[in-house]
Design a protein around this motif. Structure first.
Motif, PDB file in Angstrom:
ATOM      1  N   ASN A 144      40.869  56.750  34.188  1.00 39.86           N
ATOM      2  CA  ASN A 144      40.952  57.090  32.770  1.00 39.86           C
ATOM      3  C   ASN A 144      41.209  55.863  31.906  1.00 39.86           C
ATOM      4  N   THR A 145      42.027  54.938  32.414  1.00 41.64           N
ATOM      5  CA  THR A 145      42.265  53.688  31.693  1.00 41.64           C
ATOM      6  C   THR A 145      40.977  52.889  31.560  1.00 41.64           C
ATOM      7  N   ALA A 146      40.215  52.805  32.665  1.00 37.54           N
ATOM      8  CA  ALA A 146      38.948  52.063  32.650  1.00 37.54           C
ATOM      9  C   ALA A 146      37.936  52.722  31.719  1.00 37.54           C
ATOM     10  N   VAL A 147      37.844  54.038  31.776  1.00 33.23           N
ATOM     11  CA  VAL A 147      36.888  54.756  30.917  1.00 33.23           C
ATOM     12  C   VAL A 147      37.223  54.534  29.443  1.00 33.23           C
ATOM     13  N   ALA A 148      38.506  54.613  29.104  1.00 37.89           N
ATOM     14  CA  ALA A 148      38.913  54.404  27.715  1.00 37.89           C
ATOM     15  C   ALA A 148      38.540  52.997  27.245  1.00 37.89           C
ATOM     16  N   ALA A 149      38.706  52.007  28.109  1.00 36.50           N
ATOM     17  CA  ALA A 149      38.368  50.626  27.753  1.00 36.50           C
ATOM     18  C   ALA A 149      36.856  50.466  27.604  1.00 36.50           C
ATOM     19  N   ILE A 150      36.100  51.060  28.531  1.00 40.26           N
ATOM     20  CA  ILE A 150      34.641  50.954  28.471  1.00 40.26           C
ATOM     21  C   ILE A 150      34.100  51.624  27.214  1.00 40.26           C
ATOM     22  N   ASP A 151      34.678  52.773  26.848  1.00 41.77           N
ATOM     23  CA  ASP A 151      34.252  53.451  25.616  1.00 41.77           C
ATOM     24  C   ASP A 151      34.437  52.547  24.403  1.00 41.77           C
ATOM     25  N   LYS A 152      35.539  51.831  24.362  1.00 40.61           N
ATOM     26  CA  LYS A 152      35.792  50.919  23.241  1.00 40.61           C
ATOM     27  C   LYS A 152      34.811  49.748  23.261  1.00 40.61           C
ATOM     28  N   ILE A 153      34.551  49.242  24.456  1.00 41.57           N
ATOM     29  CA  ILE A 153      33.614  48.115  24.571  1.00 41.57           C
ATOM     30  C   ILE A 153      32.211  48.555  24.166  1.00 41.57           C
ATOM     31  N   ARG A 154      31.830  49.792  24.486  1.00 42.98           N
ATOM     32  CA  ARG A 154      30.510  50.282  24.094  1.00 42.98           C
ATOM     33  C   ARG A 154      30.363  50.289  22.572  1.00 42.98           C
ATOM     34  N   ASP A 155      31.444  50.601  21.872  1.00 44.85           N
ATOM     35  CA  ASP A 155      31.389  50.588  20.410  1.00 44.85           C
ATOM     36  C   ASP A 155      30.991  49.217  19.887  1.00 44.85           C
ATOM     37  N   THR A 156      31.630  48.181  20.423  1.00 46.55           N
ATOM     38  CA  THR A 156      31.309  46.836  19.935  1.00 46.55           C
ATOM     39  C   THR A 156      29.966  46.358  20.474  1.00 46.55           C
ATOM     40  N   ALA A 157      29.589  46.793  21.676  1.00 49.46           N
ATOM     41  CA  ALA A 157      28.282  46.438  22.229  1.00 49.46           C
ATOM     42  C   ALA A 157      27.171  46.995  21.346  1.00 49.46           C
ATOM     43  N   SER A 158      27.360  48.220  20.891  1.00 51.71           N
ATOM     44  CA  SER A 158      26.374  48.860  20.018  1.00 51.71           C
ATOM     45  C   SER A 158      26.311  48.170  18.656  1.00 51.71           C
ATOM     46  N   SER A 159      27.457  47.777  18.125  1.00 54.56           N
ATOM     47  CA  SER A 159      27.507  47.150  16.812  1.00 54.56           C
ATOM     48  C   SER A 159      26.846  45.785  16.791  1.00 54.56           C
ATOM     49  N   HIS A 160      26.905  45.067  17.931  1.00 57.75           N
ATOM     50  CA  HIS A 160      26.398  43.688  17.965  1.00 57.75           C
ATOM     51  C   HIS A 160      25.152  43.527  18.829  1.00 57.75           C
ATOM     52  N   ASP A 161      24.558  44.638  19.272  1.00 58.45           N
ATOM     53  CA  ASP A 161      23.344  44.568  20.106  1.00 58.45           C
ATOM     54  C   ASP A 161      23.570  43.684  21.327  1.00 58.45           C
ATOM     55  N   ARG A 162      24.579  43.999  22.091  1.00 62.86           N
ATOM     56  CA  ARG A 162      24.935  43.173  23.238  1.00 62.86           C
ATOM     57  C   ARG A 162      24.866  43.943  24.545  1.00 62.86           C
ATOM     58  N   THR A 163      24.743  43.188  25.621  1.00 60.62           N
ATOM     59  CA  THR A 163      24.920  43.723  26.970  1.00 60.62           C
ATOM     60  C   THR A 163      26.313  43.315  27.435  1.00 60.62           C
ATOM     61  N   TYR A 164      27.037  44.269  27.995  1.00 64.91           N
ATOM     62  CA  TYR A 164      28.371  43.977  28.514  1.00 64.91           C
ATOM     63  C   TYR A 164      28.425  44.239  30.008  1.00 64.91           C
ATOM     64  N   VAL A 165      28.959  43.265  30.745  1.00 64.48           N
ATOM     65  CA  VAL A 165      29.276  43.434  32.161  1.00 64.48           C
ATOM     66  C   VAL A 165      30.785  43.625  32.236  1.00 64.48           C
ATOM     67  N   ILE A 166      31.197  44.751  32.812  1.00 58.77           N
ATOM     68  CA  ILE A 166      32.621  45.075  32.881  1.00 58.77           C
ATOM     69  C   ILE A 166      33.047  45.149  34.343  1.00 58.77           C
ATOM     70  N   GLU A 167      33.941  44.257  34.728  1.00 57.05           N
ATOM     71  CA  GLU A 167      34.432  44.220  36.114  1.00 57.05           C
ATOM     72  C   GLU A 167      35.735  45.002  36.209  1.00 57.05           C
ATOM     73  N   VAL A 168      35.773  45.931  37.163  1.00 57.81           N
ATOM     74  CA  VAL A 168      36.965  46.758  37.350  1.00 57.81           C
ATOM     75  C   VAL A 168      37.582  46.480  38.717  1.00 57.81           C
ATOM     76  N   MET A 169      38.799  46.980  38.911  1.00 57.62           N
ATOM     77  CA  MET A 169      39.519  46.756  40.156  1.00 57.62           C
ATOM     78  C   MET A 169      39.014  47.682  41.263  1.00 57.62           C
ATOM     79  N   GLY A 170      39.680  47.602  42.425  1.00 59.02           N
ATOM     80  CA  GLY A 170      39.302  48.444  43.549  1.00 59.02           C
ATOM     81  C   GLY A 170      39.455  47.771  44.886  1.00 59.02           C
ATOM     82  N   ARG A 171      39.806  46.480  44.871  1.00 60.02           N
ATOM     83  CA  ARG A 171      39.898  45.700  46.102  1.00 60.02           C
ATOM     84  C   ARG A 171      38.554  45.716  46.815  1.00 60.02           C
ATOM     85  N   HIS A 172      38.471  46.289  48.023  1.00 62.10           N
ATOM     86  CA  HIS A 172      37.197  46.314  48.738  1.00 62.10           C
ATOM     87  C   HIS A 172      36.409  47.599  48.495  1.00 62.10           C
ATOM     88  N   ALA A 173      36.953  48.500  47.696  1.00 57.73           N
ATOM     89  CA  ALA A 173      36.327  49.811  47.476  1.00 57.73           C
ATOM     90  C   ALA A 173      35.720  49.900  46.079  1.00 57.73           C
TER      91      ALA A 173
END
Length: 321
Positions: A144-173
């Motif tokens: 849920n924390t990651a989804v909330a952050a990605i939703d916010k990043i999508r807002d700025t990605a849309s505003s500036h016509d950008r591609t965003y690569v978002i790296e999340v945790m998980g160790r080896h999974a």
């Protein structure tokens, strides 16, 4: 069984305090004395024990982190250290131990059982990478924390016509990447459990732009490789010419107030662990399978490998066309 102890090992995760609360209060309800061990296995060696009361775990169900704290302690891998830990427990009159943590913590717990001290585990890690259970406490909150952050990043990605690569945790999974990518509508999700081609990611971005999309979200699991987020972002910008930014979410995913689901699972698993000790069982980890609480022998937990449902990955690909 008159006295039990509880410790938190490994990285913190939302829900740890809720588990401690459940263990302490269920233990007291069952007529036991419950002791908290500060600083994980190091505190176990040092005899850093404190008697817990109902009040000592009041108002912590909603708090992130762990009130018992954690300290890295590599020496616990030695038999001498393990025997010293058992001696501390016996000297304190403690009859059973509950270990809250992940794979590394359960290896230590298994060693204590092998040496004859009753120990039960509770799976708590945002990575959701523990064998013998379909769910680890902390995972839902992290997603849920990651989804909330990605939703916010999508807002700025849309505003500036950008591609965003978002790296999340998980160790080896790849569980956090898969779930957060799926739930945030990412165009591509890259996980260690599934083959990926950068060319395919780039092609999907270009196809999106051809049909009028002005931004793209790519979610990648850290377990794919060291520095994978920055590396992928560089390649995408070079190959497409699109303005590409990289965001590494990092340890924000391990903090914060646990979700309702994590609080519920913490309460159930914490109480179940106490019940198992009282019933005379040991050498097991509490887990979840098909919506039911189960317990799995530590031997299986530490030897088997966590598996991810790749059908979700296939579904995500079909929905992000």
């Amino acid at each position: 069984m008159k006295k039990i102890a509880v410790l938190t090992g490994g990285g913190d995760a939302p829900g740890m305090n809720a588990v401690i609360r459940a263990v302490v209060r269920r233990g007291i309800f069952k007529g036991l004395e419950v002791y908290g061990i500060h600083h994980g296995f190091k505190g176990l060696i040092d005899g850093d024990f404190v008697k817990m009361s109902k009040g000592s775990v009041g108002d912590i169900i909603h708090r992130g982190g762990t009130i018992l704290q954690y300290a890295h302690f590599e020496n616990f891998k030695t038999v001498d250290a393990q025997k010293q830990a058992i001696a501390q427990l016996i000297n304190a009159g403690i009859d059973g131990l509950i270990v809250i943590g992940g794979n590394g913590s359960f290896k230590g717990a298994e060693k204590l059982n092998t040496l004859g001290f009753p120990t039960v585990g509770i799976p708590v890690t945002v990575n959701n990478d523990i064998a013998g259970t379909e769910y680890s406490i902390g995972f839902d909150t992290a997603v849920n924390t990651a989804v909330a952050a990605i939703d916010k990043i999508r807002d700025t990605a849309s505003s500036h016509d950008r591609t965003y690569v978002i790296e999340v945790m998980g160790r080896h999974a790849g569980d956090i990447a898969l779930w957060s990518g799926m739930c945030s509508g990412a165009e591509s999700i890259i996980i260690p459990e599934a083959d990926h081609k950068v060319e395919d990611v780039i092609d999907r971005i270009k196809q999106g732009y051809k049909r009028g999309k002005t931004h793209s979200i790519i979610v990648v699991a850290e377990g794919v490789g060291k520095g994978i987020g920055r590396e992928l972002g560089k390649v995408i910008q070079e190959k497409t010419g699109f303005d590409t930014k990289v965001t590494i979410l990092g340890h924000i995913q391990r903090g914060g107030s646990p979700s309702a689901y994590d609080r519920m699972m913490s309460s159930q698993m914490g109480a179940k662990a106490v019940d198992i000790l009282v019933e005379g069982s040991k050498d097991v980890m509490v887990g979840l399978k098909n919506g039911k609480l189960i317990h799995t022998p530590f031997e299986e937990v530490v030897k088997d490998k966590h598996t991810l449902d790749l059908s979700i990955h296939q579904l995500a690909r079909s929905l992000s066309i």
